[in-house]
Structure formats: structure tokens, C-alpha cells
Motif scaffolding. Structure first.
Motif, mmCIF file in Angstrom:
data_model
loop_
_atom_site.group_PDB
_atom_site.id
_atom_site.type_symbol
_atom_site.label_atom_id
_atom_site.label_comp_id
_atom_site.label_asym_id
_atom_site.label_seq_id
_atom_site.Cartn_x
_atom_site.Cartn_y
_atom_site.Cartn_z
ATOM 1 N N GLU A 1 69.305 17.482 -41.461
ATOM 2 C CA GLU A 1 70.156 18.603 -41.867
ATOM 3 C C GLU A 1 69.916 19.864 -41.053
ATOM 4 N N LYS B 1 80.468 12.322 -43.999
ATOM 5 C CA LYS B 1 79.599 13.510 -43.944
ATOM 6 C C LYS B 1 78.800 13.612 -42.639
ATOM 7 N N ASN B 2 79.088 12.735 -41.677
ATOM 8 C CA ASN B 2 78.438 12.871 -40.364
ATOM 9 C C ASN B 2 78.941 14.164 -39.718
ATOM 10 N N ILE B 3 78.064 14.785 -38.979
ATOM 11 C CA ILE B 3 78.402 16.109 -38.415
ATOM 12 C C ILE B 3 78.436 16.047 -36.892
ATOM 13 N N GLU C 1 81.559 18.678 -40.685
ATOM 14 C CA GLU C 1 81.516 17.337 -41.268
ATOM 15 C C GLU C 1 82.848 16.668 -40.938
ATOM 16 N N ASN C 2 82.796 15.360 -40.632
ATOM 17 C CA ASN C 2 84.034 14.667 -40.243
ATOM 18 C C ASN C 2 85.139 14.819 -41.280
ATOM 19 N N ARG D 1 73.844 10.698 -37.541
ATOM 20 C CA ARG D 1 74.266 11.575 -38.632
ATOM 21 C C ARG D 1 74.739 12.949 -38.146
ATOM 22 N N ARG D 2 73.962 13.553 -37.296
ATOM 23 C CA ARG D 2 74.325 14.936 -36.919
ATOM 24 C C ARG D 2 73.899 15.226 -35.478
#
Ligand code: NAD
Ligand code: TDX
Length: 357
Positions: free
Chosen positions: A147, A224-226, A261-262, A299-300
Motif C-alpha cells: 500500500e 483494486k490493483n493500482i 485503482e483500476n 498489485r501496485r
């Protein structure tokens, strides 16, 4: 010693970022040289992206050569014929999903192709110092963030997909040629680009076109992948600044400081595309469909781009809202381009005009 920048070999110049970069270059009054665009014209390469430039500068300051970076003889011939003094290396297999389905060509083009190009440059340039090999890479080589935090030039490599592993391999090759042979080289690792001419397999153009066509909008996993998004000509400008003033052997991270976020981005695209097309946004949002996640989905991503800003004076020019509006307009106005790249006709046209590969 200052750089020559008079005969620039751009690999992959008929793809998304390469074509935008060549367009950008010809708009710079301080660029007085010629461009040789070497592109294999895979499914992702489209000569129509530069048709107007070919008309304006073809045979004088712009030369197109269909060829493959996996073929050393082609490269050696171009270096000598055009007295290349600068390389800007975009050519790659670039789509993560395709790398999961079929990794081999990613290794062949991104790793072996890059080693060929480095060898061709080394053979042609010997110990010249007024030359530059700029390698265009991605922030994906650093893996996935939690995060908090950002990738920086000091972050250790930790690629997770066949695509990012192949790009990491190519980055390491460039660094090793610089270290071992003294090849004057720079690398940029950029976040996700968006803008005109992006092949509609990448997230933003897929979503724009599917909204316009009333088709499902496939959101991977929980949405919620960034990703951090940068308008493509802002990336082009960063590369031009590195070519002019970047230190040999240096790496620069480039990004938009613009994390989304996607799912939130897809919702925003629904609202914007619906408004541009004069339709209700609620109908567009109903198209959002959660689908199976991409295997190994990072994820990000986010980068600390203070180095390129502080040392070279780069700053992005496009706000995300303006950039998205321009991109949506472009896809709405260029329906012929969209049809061409999505149809089998495109491959046929390539074969008829440029011969079979
Ligand atoms: P793209 O897939 O749109 O274009 C790639 C181009 O390379 C195409 O024109 C293709 O025909 C050509 N090519 C492929 N294999 C070749 C080969 N063997 N020989 C010669 N040409 C070949 O890709 P893009 O999105 O424009 O990305 C360009 C570069 O920027 C890539 O190196 C990519 O890793 C990097 N990058 C992309 C992004 C992004 O968001 N798209 C972000 C950071 C870095
Ligand atoms: O249909 C989709 N649905 C979806 O949810 C697609 C195509 C993607 N996604 C997700 C996956 C990612 O989290 O959207 C995000 C963006 O996906 P892509 O457009 O495929 O880009 P990404 O995988 O992030 O990689 C891109 O940026 C870095 C480029 O393709 C790379 O070449 C570049 O190095």
C-alpha cells in the motif's frame, strides 16, 4: 563531450510509444537530424501511425526500415548505411497477458534482440563518446508494491511476469554493456502510458472502445490493483531530455504521480466516454464485469521521479483529466484506425505492402 544526436535509430517506432516519440522529435526545433525507424511490424506495429511524417520527411529526414532486432545483419547494415550515432530502443513485446500465454517471443525479442542491438552499437561505435544508446524500460522490473512506498533508482530488481522478467533481462544487459565495454548508455523505467495510437489490448483503449460499443468491461480480480498513469508525450519528452542531458550509465524513473485503482479508473472512463458520446453514464457503468484475475497480477506500481525532475528539469505537462479527454476524442475520431488494427485486413495489408515476414 556533447552528443551528436544527428542520426537516430528508433527501434519499434511504429508501435504506440515509439510513434508518439518520433512525432514528438520532429516537433522539436532543436532536433535537426534524421530518424531511422526499424520495426518488424508485428501485430502491434502500424506504419499508418506515421504516414503523414513519411510523406513530409520520407527519404530525407525520415527512413522506415522493416526489420527485426533479432537479425544482427540487418542491424549492422543500418548502423553503417545511416551512420547511426544514437539509439532509442523501444522495440519489444509489450503486453503482460500475452507474455503469460506465450513467453518465448518475449525472451527472443526483449532479451536476445536487445543483446543484438547492443553488439551492433558496440561494433559500430568502438570508443566514440558522442553517441548514446537509450533503452526504454518499465517500472514493472521492480516487482509489486504494497500500500505504501515508491520504486526509486536504487530499488532492487524483482520482476514477476515473463514480460517484466524479459525487460529486466534487457535492462541488465544494457547496464553490463555500459559497465564492461564503456558503451554510453542510459535507461528510463516508466509507469503505464496512455494516449493516441495505443493498441486496443491495453486497459485504457479497451475500455474506451468497449464503452462506445456497449460491450462488457473486463475488470481483472477485485479491480483494486493500482497503476500510475502518464500521458505518452510526457514520456517522450522525458526521453528527449535524457538524450540531451542524461548522464552516461544513469537510470531515470519516470512517472505521472497519478495512481488509480483500476475499478475507479474504469468508472471514470465510463463517465467521460458516456459524456463525450452524449449517453447516460449509468448505462456505461452497468457494463463493468469482474473477470478472473491475471495470474501473478502485480498489485501496485508507483515511482519516485525526483531524479528526472531535479536533475533534468522534466515535468509532466498533461493533467490526467485532459489527457484522458484527448485520448477518448482520438479513439472516437479515428474509427478507421481502430477497425484496421483490429481486423485481419491489417495483417493482409502489411503483407501486401511490406511482404511476408
Ligand atoms: P507496442 O507493443 O505498442 O510497440 C512495440 C513495437 O515494437 C511494435 O511496433 C512492434 O512491431 C515492434 N517490435 C516488436 N518486436 C520486434 C522485433 N523483434 N524487431 C523489431 N521491432 C519489433 O509497445 P509500446 O507500448 O509502444 O512500448 C514500447 C516500449 O516501451 C517497450 O519496450 C515497453 O517495454 C516500454 N514501456 C511501455 C510502457 C507502456 O505503458 N506501454 C510503459 C513503460 C515502458
Ligand atoms: O482488460 C483488462 N482489464 C484489466 O483489469 C486489461 C487489459 C487490464 N486490466 C488491468 C491489469 C492491470 O492491473 O488493468 C491494469 C493495466 O493493464 P495493462 O493495460 O495490460 O497494463 P500493465 O499490465 O500495467 O502493463 C503496461 O504498463 C507497463 C504495459 O502493457 C507495459 O508494456 C508497461 O511496461
Amino acid at each position: 563531450m556533447s552528443r551528436s544526436l544527428q542520426s537516430v535509430l528508433v527501434t519499434g517506432g511504429s508501435g504506440f510509444i515509439g510513434a508518439n516519440f518520433i512525432r514528438y522529435l520532429f516537433e522539436q526545433p532543436s532536433f535537426t537530424g534524421q530518424v531511422v525507424n526499424l520495426d518488424a511490424l508485428t501485430y502491434a506495429g502500424n506504419p499508418a501511425n506515421l504516414a503523414d511524417l513519411a510523406d513530409a520527411y520520407g527519404g530525407s529526414r525520415y527512413h522506415f526500415k522493416r526489420g527485426d532486432i533479432r537479425d544482427f545483419e540487418t542491424l549492422a547494415d543500418i548502423f553503417s548505411r545511416y551512420e547511426i550515432d544514437t539509439v532509442v530502443h523501444f522495440a519489444a513485446e509489450s503486453h503482460v497477458d500475452r507474455s503469460i500465454l506465450g513467453p518465448r517471443v518475449f525472451i527472443e525479442t526483449n532479451v536476445l534482440g536487445t543483446s543484438n542491438l547492443l553488439e551492433a552499437a558496440r561494433a559500430a561505435w568502438k570508443d566514440r563518446a558522442d553517441v548514446l544508446f537509450h533503452h526504454v524500460s518499465t517500472d514493472e522490473v521492480f516487482g509489486s508494491l504494497g500500500e505504501a512506498g515508491f520504486f526509486s533508482e536504487e530499488t532492487l530488481y524483482d520482476p514477476k511476469s515473463p514480460y517484466s522478467a524479459s525487460k529486466a533481462g534487457s535492462d541488465h544487459l544494457v547496464r553490463s554493456w555500459a559497465h564492461t565495454y564503456g558503451l554510453p548508455a542510459t535507461i528510463s523505467n516508466c509507469t503505464n502510458n496512455y494516449g493516441p495510437y495505443q493498441f486496443p489490448e491495453k486497459m485504457i483503449p479497451i475500455m474506451i472502445l468497449n464503452i462506445l460499443e456497449g460491450k462488457p468491461l473486463p475488470v481483472y480480480g477485485d479491480g483494486k490493483n493500482i497503476r500510475d498513469w502518464l500521458y505518452v508525450t510526457d514520456h517522450a519528452e522525458a526521453i528527449w531530455m535524457i538524450m540531451n542531458a542524461g548522464g552516461a550509465g544513469e537510470t531515470y524513473l519516470v512517472g505521472g504521480e497519478n495512481e488509480w485503482e483500476n475499478l475507479t479508473l474504469v468508472e471514470t472512463l465510463c463517465d467521460k466516454v458516456a459524456a463525450a458520446a452524449g449517453r447516460p453514464a449509468s448505462k456505461a457503468r452497468e457494463l463493468i464485469t469482474f473477470v478472473s484475475d491475471r495470474p501473478g497480477h502485480d498489485r501496485r506500481y508507483a515511482v519516485d521521479c525526483r531524479k528526472v525532475k531535479n536533475e533534468l528539469g522534466w515535468a509532466q505537462r498533461h493533467s490526467f483529466s485532459e489527457g484522458l479527454d484527448a485520448t477518448i476524442r482520438w479513439y472516437m475520431e479515428n474509427t478507421e484506425w481502430v477497425e484496421q488494427v483490429r481486423s485481419g485486413e491489417y495483417q493482409k495489408w502489411i503483407e501486401d505492402n511490406y511482404g511476408r515476414r
